[in-house]
Design a protein around this motif. Structure first.
Motif, PDB file in Angstrom:
ATOM      1  N   UNK A   1       7.707   3.204 -44.104  1.00  0.00           N
ATOM      2  CA  UNK A   1       7.197   3.455 -45.459  1.00  0.00           C
ATOM      3  C   UNK A   1       7.677   4.821 -45.954  1.00  0.00           C
ATOM      4  N   UNK A   2       7.998   4.879 -47.251  1.00  0.00           N
ATOM      5  CA  UNK A   2       8.420   6.136 -47.866  1.00  0.00           C
ATOM      6  C   UNK A   2       7.226   7.098 -47.938  1.00  0.00           C
ATOM      7  N   UNK A   3       7.464   8.391 -47.665  1.00  0.00           N
ATOM      8  CA  UNK A   3       6.373   9.364 -47.757  1.00  0.00           C
ATOM      9  C   UNK A   3       6.773  10.532 -48.668  1.00  0.00           C
ATOM     10  N   UNK A   4       5.787  11.256 -49.134  1.00  0.00           N
ATOM     11  CA  UNK A   4       6.019  12.441 -49.961  1.00  0.00           C
ATOM     12  C   UNK A   4       5.106  13.568 -49.503  1.00  0.00           C
ATOM     13  N   UNK A   5       5.554  14.812 -49.762  1.00  0.00           N
ATOM     14  CA  UNK A   5       4.773  15.981 -49.341  1.00  0.00           C
ATOM     15  C   UNK A   5       3.553  16.153 -50.238  1.00  0.00           C
ATOM     16  N   UNK A   6       2.427  16.548 -49.609  1.00  0.00           N
ATOM     17  CA  UNK A   6       1.218  16.837 -50.376  1.00  0.00           C
ATOM     18  C   UNK A   6       0.523  18.057 -49.781  1.00  0.00           C
ATOM     19  N   UNK A   7      -0.008  18.890 -50.657  1.00  0.00           N
ATOM     20  CA  UNK A   7      -0.779  20.050 -50.216  1.00  0.00           C
ATOM     21  C   UNK A   7      -2.058  20.136 -51.029  1.00  0.00           C
ATOM     22  N   UNK A   8      -3.169  20.430 -50.342  1.00  0.00           N
ATOM     23  CA  UNK A   8      -4.443  20.663 -51.048  1.00  0.00           C
ATOM     24  C   UNK A   8      -4.815  22.118 -50.785  1.00  0.00           C
ATOM     25  N   UNK A   9      -4.937  22.893 -51.864  1.00  0.00           N
ATOM     26  CA  UNK A   9      -5.260  24.311 -51.711  1.00  0.00           C
ATOM     27  C   UNK A   9      -6.483  24.686 -52.544  1.00  0.00           C
ATOM     28  N   UNK A  10      -7.214  25.681 -52.061  1.00  0.00           N
ATOM     29  CA  UNK A  10      -8.376  26.212 -52.792  1.00  0.00           C
ATOM     30  C   UNK A  10      -8.185  27.725 -52.904  1.00  0.00           C
ATOM     31  N   UNK A  11      -9.038  28.411 -53.664  1.00  0.00           N
ATOM     32  CA  UNK A  11      -8.921  29.876 -53.727  1.00  0.00           C
ATOM     33  C   UNK A  11      -9.055  30.522 -52.345  1.00  0.00           C
ATOM     34  N   UNK A  12      -9.675  29.824 -51.395  1.00  0.00           N
ATOM     35  CA  UNK A  12      -9.831  30.375 -50.033  1.00  0.00           C
ATOM     36  C   UNK A  12      -8.636  30.085 -49.127  1.00  0.00           C
ATOM     37  N   UNK A  13      -7.680  29.282 -49.618  1.00  0.00           N
ATOM     38  CA  UNK A  13      -6.502  28.982 -48.795  1.00  0.00           C
ATOM     39  C   UNK A  13      -6.217  27.499 -48.689  1.00  0.00           C
ATOM     40  N   UNK A  14      -5.145  27.140 -47.917  1.00  0.00           N
ATOM     41  CA  UNK A  14      -4.772  25.729 -47.788  1.00  0.00           C
ATOM     42  C   UNK A  14      -5.763  24.943 -46.926  1.00  0.00           C
ATOM     43  N   UNK A  15      -5.986  23.686 -47.304  1.00  0.00           N
ATOM     44  CA  UNK A  15      -6.939  22.830 -46.588  1.00  0.00           C
ATOM     45  C   UNK A  15      -6.222  21.647 -45.938  1.00  0.00           C
ATOM     46  N   UNK A  16      -5.168  21.174 -46.586  1.00  0.00           N
ATOM     47  CA  UNK A  16      -4.486  19.964 -46.092  1.00  0.00           C
ATOM     48  C   UNK A  16      -3.015  20.066 -46.444  1.00  0.00           C
ATOM     49  N   UNK A  17      -2.167  19.714 -45.495  1.00  0.00           N
ATOM     50  CA  UNK A  17      -0.719  19.764 -45.701  1.00  0.00           C
ATOM     51  C   UNK A  17      -0.120  18.629 -44.896  1.00  0.00           C
TER      52      UNK A  17
ATOM     53  N   UNK B   1       6.941  17.608 -54.442  1.00  0.00           N
ATOM     54  CA  UNK B   1       5.631  17.752 -53.812  1.00  0.00           C
ATOM     55  C   UNK B   1       4.480  17.473 -54.774  1.00  0.00           C
ATOM     56  N   UNK B   2       3.383  16.954 -54.231  1.00  0.00           N
ATOM     57  CA  UNK B   2       2.137  16.840 -54.993  1.00  0.00           C
ATOM     58  C   UNK B   2       1.232  17.972 -54.514  1.00  0.00           C
ATOM     59  N   UNK B   3       0.747  18.777 -55.465  1.00  0.00           N
ATOM     60  CA  UNK B   3      -0.173  19.866 -55.113  1.00  0.00           C
ATOM     61  C   UNK B   3      -1.508  19.629 -55.790  1.00  0.00           C
ATOM     62  N   UNK B   4      -2.572  19.749 -54.999  1.00  0.00           N
ATOM     63  CA  UNK B   4      -3.924  19.638 -55.555  1.00  0.00           C
ATOM     64  C   UNK B   4      -4.560  21.014 -55.441  1.00  0.00           C
ATOM     65  N   UNK B   5      -4.873  21.591 -56.604  1.00  0.00           N
ATOM     66  CA  UNK B   5      -5.532  22.902 -56.654  1.00  0.00           C
ATOM     67  C   UNK B   5      -6.996  22.612 -56.911  1.00  0.00           C
ATOM     68  N   UNK B   6      -7.817  22.811 -55.892  1.00  0.00           N
ATOM     69  CA  UNK B   6      -9.223  22.408 -56.006  1.00  0.00           C
ATOM     70  C   UNK B   6     -10.138  23.626 -55.959  1.00  0.00           C
ATOM     71  N   UNK B   7     -11.283  23.519 -56.659  1.00  0.00           N
ATOM     72  CA  UNK B   7     -12.272  24.603 -56.595  1.00  0.00           C
ATOM     73  C   UNK B   7     -12.775  24.759 -55.161  1.00  0.00           C
TER      74      UNK B   7
END
Ligand code: ATP
Length: 134
Positions: free
Chosen positions: A1-17, A74-80
């Protein structure tokens, strides 16, 4: 399966990569599903879960609002705030839910604190739901 990069970050730092096959989440405008190669997009997120699918399993991350940005690389999620299901302290979320419910019972609906208590209740209920996927 094809995959793509994703990162979830908050003001406190990265949570998921990671690299995943599909990202599903709740945007303010409705459910959103992102596959590799999706057109560039910025969408505000609601309080909800991010589901990240890869190799037949799904990781769950609770977020309390923010933005999802799709770029070609890349998909980036900037979360509170963001917590992986296994990092959620369920007892803390249950206590937060009780506190918010108590506040909602006590305060007037026109009060600005009513909206804050409603959001606190939504965050707590979301964390309790996401923690079921540990
Ligand atoms: P509480 O009243 O328990 O602090 P809250 O919804 O007001 O809940 P937030 O302001 O959304 O908390 O988050 C503050 C910080 O605490 C963030 O870093 C968030 O990731 C973390 N956090 C909040 N609740 C939990 C939980 N149940 N388990 C793990 N981390 C949590």
């Amino acid at each position: 399966m094809k995959t793509g990069a994703v990162g979830i970050v908050t003001p406190d730092g990265p949570v998921y990569e990671d690299h995943v096959e599909m990202i599903s989440t709740k945007a303010v405008s409705g459910e959103l599903g992102i596959l590799p190669g999706h057109v560039p997009l910025v969408a505000p997120l609601a309080i909800g879960s991010i589901r990240l699918k890869k190799e037949g399993k799904t990781d769950y991350v609770a977020v309390s609002g923010g933005f999802l940005e799709v770029r070609p690389d890349k998909v980036t999620i900037l979360a509170q705030t963001a917590e992986k299901a296994e990092e959620i302290d369920i007892n803390r979320a249950i206590a937060a839910k009780k506190r918010a419910e108590e506040r909602l019972r006590q305060i007037n609906q026109s009060n600005i604190d009513f909206k804050r208590a409603q959001l606190a209740l939504q965050r707590a209920m979301n964390r309790i739901k996401v923690a079921q996927h540990k």
